[in-house]
Design an enzyme around this catalytic site. Structure first.
Site, PDB file in Angstrom:
ATOM      1  N   ARG A  88       0.834  -1.209   0.000  1.00  8.83           N
ATOM      2  CA  ARG A  88       0.000   0.000   0.000  1.00  8.83           C
ATOM      3  C   ARG A  88       0.870   1.260   0.000  1.00  8.83           C
ATOM      4  O   ARG A  88       0.568   2.236  -0.650  1.00  8.83           O
ATOM      5  CB  ARG A  88      -0.892  -0.025   1.248  1.00  8.83           C
ATOM      6  CG  ARG A  88      -2.005   0.980   1.248  1.00  8.83           C
ATOM      7  CD  ARG A  88      -2.783   0.993   2.580  1.00  8.83           C
ATOM      8  NE  ARG A  88      -2.761  -0.220   3.334  1.00  8.83           N
ATOM      9  CZ  ARG A  88      -3.728  -1.158   3.324  1.00  8.83           C
ATOM     10  NH1 ARG A  88      -4.792  -0.976   2.584  1.00  8.83           N
ATOM     11  NH2 ARG A  88      -3.599  -2.237   4.061  1.00  8.83           N
ATOM     12  N   TYR A  89       1.942   1.226   0.786  1.00 13.21           N
ATOM     13  CA  TYR A  89       2.844   2.375   0.919  1.00 13.21           C
ATOM     14  C   TYR A  89       4.138   2.035   0.183  1.00 13.21           C
ATOM     15  O   TYR A  89       4.546   0.871   0.135  1.00 13.21           O
ATOM     16  CB  TYR A  89       3.167   2.635   2.391  1.00 13.21           C
ATOM     17  CG  TYR A  89       1.960   2.778   3.285  1.00 13.21           C
ATOM     18  CD1 TYR A  89       1.267   3.982   3.379  1.00 13.21           C
ATOM     19  CD2 TYR A  89       1.505   1.712   4.057  1.00 13.21           C
ATOM     20  CE1 TYR A  89       0.164   4.120   4.210  1.00 13.21           C
ATOM     21  CE2 TYR A  89       0.403   1.830   4.886  1.00 13.21           C
ATOM     22  CZ  TYR A  89      -0.262   3.033   4.959  1.00 13.21           C
ATOM     23  OH  TYR A  89      -1.347   3.150   5.780  1.00 13.21           O
ATOM     24  N   ARG A  92       7.196  -0.119   2.181  1.00 19.03           N
ATOM     25  CA  ARG A  92       6.947  -1.273   3.056  1.00 19.03           C
ATOM     26  C   ARG A  92       5.806  -2.126   2.528  1.00 19.03           C
ATOM     27  O   ARG A  92       4.914  -1.622   1.844  1.00 19.03           O
ATOM     28  CB  ARG A  92       6.642  -0.817   4.490  1.00 19.03           C
ATOM     29  CG  ARG A  92       5.485   0.168   4.615  1.00 19.03           C
ATOM     30  CD  ARG A  92       5.686   1.018   5.874  1.00 19.03           C
ATOM     31  NE  ARG A  92       4.589   1.931   6.147  1.00 19.03           N
ATOM     32  CZ  ARG A  92       4.503   3.158   5.628  1.00 19.03           C
ATOM     33  NH1 ARG A  92       5.385   3.595   4.764  1.00 19.03           N
ATOM     34  NH2 ARG A  92       3.498   3.943   5.963  1.00 19.03           N
ATOM     35  N   CYS A 101      -4.913 -17.455  14.249  1.00 21.49           N
ATOM     36  CA  CYS A 101      -4.540 -16.613  15.391  1.00 21.49           C
ATOM     37  C   CYS A 101      -4.681 -17.419  16.682  1.00 21.49           C
ATOM     38  O   CYS A 101      -5.409 -18.419  16.722  1.00 21.49           O
ATOM     39  CB  CYS A 101      -5.478 -15.410  15.495  1.00 21.49           C
ATOM     40  SG  CYS A 101      -5.473 -14.372  14.037  1.00 21.49           S
ATOM     41  N   CYS A 105     -10.383 -12.014  17.803  1.00 18.62           N
ATOM     42  CA  CYS A 105     -10.937 -10.804  18.402  1.00 18.62           C
ATOM     43  C   CYS A 105     -12.249 -10.474  17.699  1.00 18.62           C
ATOM     44  O   CYS A 105     -12.335 -10.554  16.468  1.00 18.62           O
ATOM     45  CB  CYS A 105      -9.927  -9.669  18.242  1.00 18.62           C
ATOM     46  SG  CYS A 105      -8.265 -10.175  18.758  1.00 18.62           S
ATOM     47  N   CYS A 108     -12.142  -7.819  14.859  1.00 20.44           N
ATOM     48  CA  CYS A 108     -11.022  -7.919  13.914  1.00 20.44           C
ATOM     49  C   CYS A 108     -11.397  -7.404  12.524  1.00 20.44           C
ATOM     50  O   CYS A 108     -12.424  -7.780  11.970  1.00 20.44           O
ATOM     51  CB  CYS A 108     -10.579  -9.371  13.803  1.00 20.44           C
ATOM     52  SG  CYS A 108      -9.273  -9.592  12.584  1.00 20.44           S
ATOM     53  N   ARG A 110      -9.927  -8.189   9.883  1.00 19.39           N
ATOM     54  CA  ARG A 110      -9.750  -9.270   8.895  1.00 19.39           C
ATOM     55  C   ARG A 110     -10.622 -10.467   9.250  1.00 19.39           C
ATOM     56  O   ARG A 110     -10.322 -11.600   8.900  1.00 19.39           O
ATOM     57  CB  ARG A 110      -8.279  -9.692   8.822  1.00 19.39           C
ATOM     58  CG  ARG A 110      -7.368  -8.601   8.313  1.00 19.39           C
ATOM     59  CD  ARG A 110      -6.103  -9.138   7.646  1.00 19.39           C
ATOM     60  NE  ARG A 110      -5.331  -8.020   7.129  1.00 19.39           N
ATOM     61  CZ  ARG A 110      -4.214  -7.558   7.682  1.00 19.39           C
ATOM     62  NH1 ARG A 110      -3.717  -8.142   8.754  1.00 19.39           N
ATOM     63  NH2 ARG A 110      -3.593  -6.528   7.157  1.00 19.39           N
ATOM     64  N   ASP A 271     -12.208  -0.373  12.819  1.00 15.83           N
ATOM     65  CA  ASP A 271     -12.562  -0.384  11.389  1.00 15.83           C
ATOM     66  C   ASP A 271     -14.012  -0.809  11.182  1.00 15.83           C
ATOM     67  O   ASP A 271     -14.645  -1.368  12.080  1.00 15.83           O
ATOM     68  CB  ASP A 271     -11.613  -1.336  10.645  1.00 15.83           C
ATOM     69  CG  ASP A 271     -10.190  -0.826  10.677  1.00 15.83           C
ATOM     70  OD1 ASP A 271      -9.969   0.334  10.299  1.00 15.83           O
ATOM     71  OD2 ASP A 271      -9.297  -1.591  11.118  1.00 15.83           O
ATOM     72  N   ASP A 308      -7.768   3.982   9.458  1.00 16.54           N
ATOM     73  CA  ASP A 308      -7.462   3.392   8.162  1.00 16.54           C
ATOM     74  C   ASP A 308      -8.605   3.767   7.229  1.00 16.54           C
ATOM     75  O   ASP A 308      -9.757   3.354   7.463  1.00 16.54           O
ATOM     76  CB  ASP A 308      -7.346   1.867   8.294  1.00 16.54           C
ATOM     77  CG  ASP A 308      -5.909   1.404   8.209  1.00 16.54           C
ATOM     78  OD1 ASP A 308      -5.304   1.620   7.145  1.00 16.54           O
ATOM     79  OD2 ASP A 308      -5.416   0.860   9.202  1.00 16.54           O
ATOM     80  N   LYS A 315      -3.487   4.843   6.366  1.00 15.97           N
ATOM     81  CA  LYS A 315      -3.793   5.414   7.686  1.00 15.97           C
ATOM     82  C   LYS A 315      -3.596   6.915   7.677  1.00 15.97           C
ATOM     83  O   LYS A 315      -2.636   7.399   7.090  1.00 15.97           O
ATOM     84  CB  LYS A 315      -2.809   4.869   8.722  1.00 15.97           C
ATOM     85  CG  LYS A 315      -3.055   3.473   9.149  1.00 15.97           C
ATOM     86  CD  LYS A 315      -2.038   3.094  10.223  1.00 15.97           C
ATOM     87  CE  LYS A 315      -2.083   1.600  10.440  1.00 15.97           C
ATOM     88  NZ  LYS A 315      -1.761   0.843   9.218  1.00 15.97           N
TER      89      LYS A 315
HETATM   90  S1  SF4 Z   1      -7.076  -8.665  15.578  1.00 13.17           S
HETATM   91 FE1  SF4 Z   1      -7.597 -10.219  14.030  1.00 13.17          FE
HETATM   92  S2  SF4 Z   1      -5.635 -10.826  13.151  1.00 13.17           S
HETATM   93 FE2  SF4 Z   1      -5.190  -9.816  15.114  1.00 13.17          FE
HETATM   94  S3  SF4 Z   1      -5.132 -11.472  16.636  1.00 13.17           S
HETATM   95 FE3  SF4 Z   1      -7.199 -10.639  16.672  1.00 13.17          FE
HETATM   96  S4  SF4 Z   1      -8.318 -11.976  15.226  1.00 13.17           S
HETATM   97 FE4  SF4 Z   1      -6.143 -12.285  14.807  1.00 13.17          FE
END
Ligand code: SF4
Length: 370
Positions: A88-89, A92, A101, A105, A108, A110, A271, A308, A315
């Site tokens: 994206r940048y 990097r 994971c 979360c 999340c 993603r 997000d 973001d 960001k």
């Molecule tokens: S925020 Fe998303 S990618 Fe990061 S640890 Fe939690 S579930 Fe996994």
């Protein structure tokens, strides 16, 4: 480590009332669930608003999808030239090594792509293509290992990726983004710490922590193992309603991070991930929070509050603005706000007595506090 992965297990361990199990089963069909022992132990079963539980125990509200929410909220796909890479940048790239994971979360960004059974695990061939992309783009100065969580990988696979990056001359920095130090601190063994290090190139680790209670003695010891090995530690935190959306709670977290030798880095505005509106705050709440942090906590405890921009535009800092530009009498002047909310002219107004003030601008009109 014991990890609870089904609504039945969550109910059995007192993390959800039994009558919620069918609703949670519907959530679990859509989004991955993993509540590791290290975090489950922190949850106060008697508190229905427990800030650790809010982050990791599924909630039926996750099935409420709002029109503005997006499957790919920060637009990774728009900048993915090959599988596993987000470029994206200019200087990097993200290298997404795994879709697994240690904890899933509930907020999340993603969430549509992480978890068992998701189709985007990086095969050996895809990883080779991703590394080749990095090799053939000399502008890439930093590689950020993310996922999923790169620290759930086997030592052998992690070593092999680090070894490959070590042999790419133009890559000078490797950064690892992880929640493992709080979700499964015992996994940060001396062998894993060694596997993260590359001769001659610094490895930075950005630890994802959202509440000071996550920094248990075990988590602190895990961070010490990395810091003692010379790995600089940064933090990333997500601003979450009912978890850390006051200056007191956030300040306590930032202090705990600094005490663990983790420099607060990013405070992310949550997000627009699907089914997460119950955990998102207004931007104005985040701005007021960082404004209050600035006044009350050490400069070491100040993260940059960022958003973001949906669509993959990157960001941007969105914290409080302390400076206002004023055009007056053909001159440009500024008004700067101090940590008490008082506003000051810059440069200061001239005084008649001081010869060194010659040429300074005249005083502005009365400065009002906001
Ligand atoms: S925020 Fe998303 S990618 Fe990061 S640890 Fe939690 S579930 Fe996994």
């Amino acid at each position: 480590m014991t990890t609870l992965r089904t609504p039945a297990q969550l109910c059995e361990h007192g993390l959800a009332p039994p009558d919620r199990q069918p609703a949670l089963a519907a959530v679990a069909t859509r989004y991955a669930v993993a509540v590791p022992d290290a975090l489950a132990q922190l949850i106060d079963r008697a508190d229905p608003a427990d800030p650790i539980a809010r982050q990791i125990v599924p909630d039926p509200a996750e099935l409420i999808h709002r029109p503005e929410e997006l499957a790919d909220p920060i637009g990774d796909d728009a900048h993915s030239p090959v599988d596993g890479i987000v470029h994206r940048y200019p200087d990097r790239v993200l290298l997404k090594l795994t879709h697994i994971c240690a904890v899933y979360c509930r907020f999340c960004f993603r969430r549509e792509t992480v978890g068992p059974g998701k189709p985007n695990a990086l095969s050996t061939q895809a990883l080779a293509r991703a590394l080749e992309y990095i090799r053939t783009h000399p502008e890439i100065w930093e590689v950020i290992l993310t996922g999923g969580d790169p620290l759930v990988l086997s030592l052998r696979r992690l070593r092999s990726v680090m070894n490959a990056l070590a042999h790419i001359d133009h890559v000078k920095i490797v950064r690892v983004h992880t929640r493992v130090p709080v979700a499964d601190p015992k996994r940060i063994t001396p062998a894993l710490v060694r596997a993260m290090k590359i001769k001659g190139k610094p490895t930075y680790v950005a630890v994802h922590v959202n509440h000071s209670r996550e920094l248990t003695m075990d988590a602190r010891a895990a961070c010490s193992r990395m810091a003692d090995a010379g790995i600089p530690l940064l933090s990333q935190t997500v601003l979450l309603a009912g978890v850390n959306d006051t200056a007191e709670v956030m300040g306590e977290l930032m202090r705990a991070l600094v005490e663990c030798r983790i420099k607060p880095y990013y405070l992310h505005h949550a997000d627009l991930a699907p089914g997460t509106s119950h955990l998102r705050t207004e931007i104005a709440i985040g701005q007021q929070l960082v404004h209050n942090l600035r006044g009350r906590f050490s400069g070491l405890c100040q993260p940059t509050y960022v958003l973001d921009i949906p669509g993959g535009h990157g960001k941007s800092p969105i914290g409080s603005n302390y400076i206002e530009r004023i055009e007056s009498g053909g001159r440009t002047q500024f008004v700067v706000e101090d940590f008490n909310g008082r506003r000051h002219q810059y440069p200061p107004a001239a005084t008649a007595e001081s010869p060194s003030d010659r040429g300074r601008p005249p005083p502005l009109q009365a400065l009002q506090s906001r």
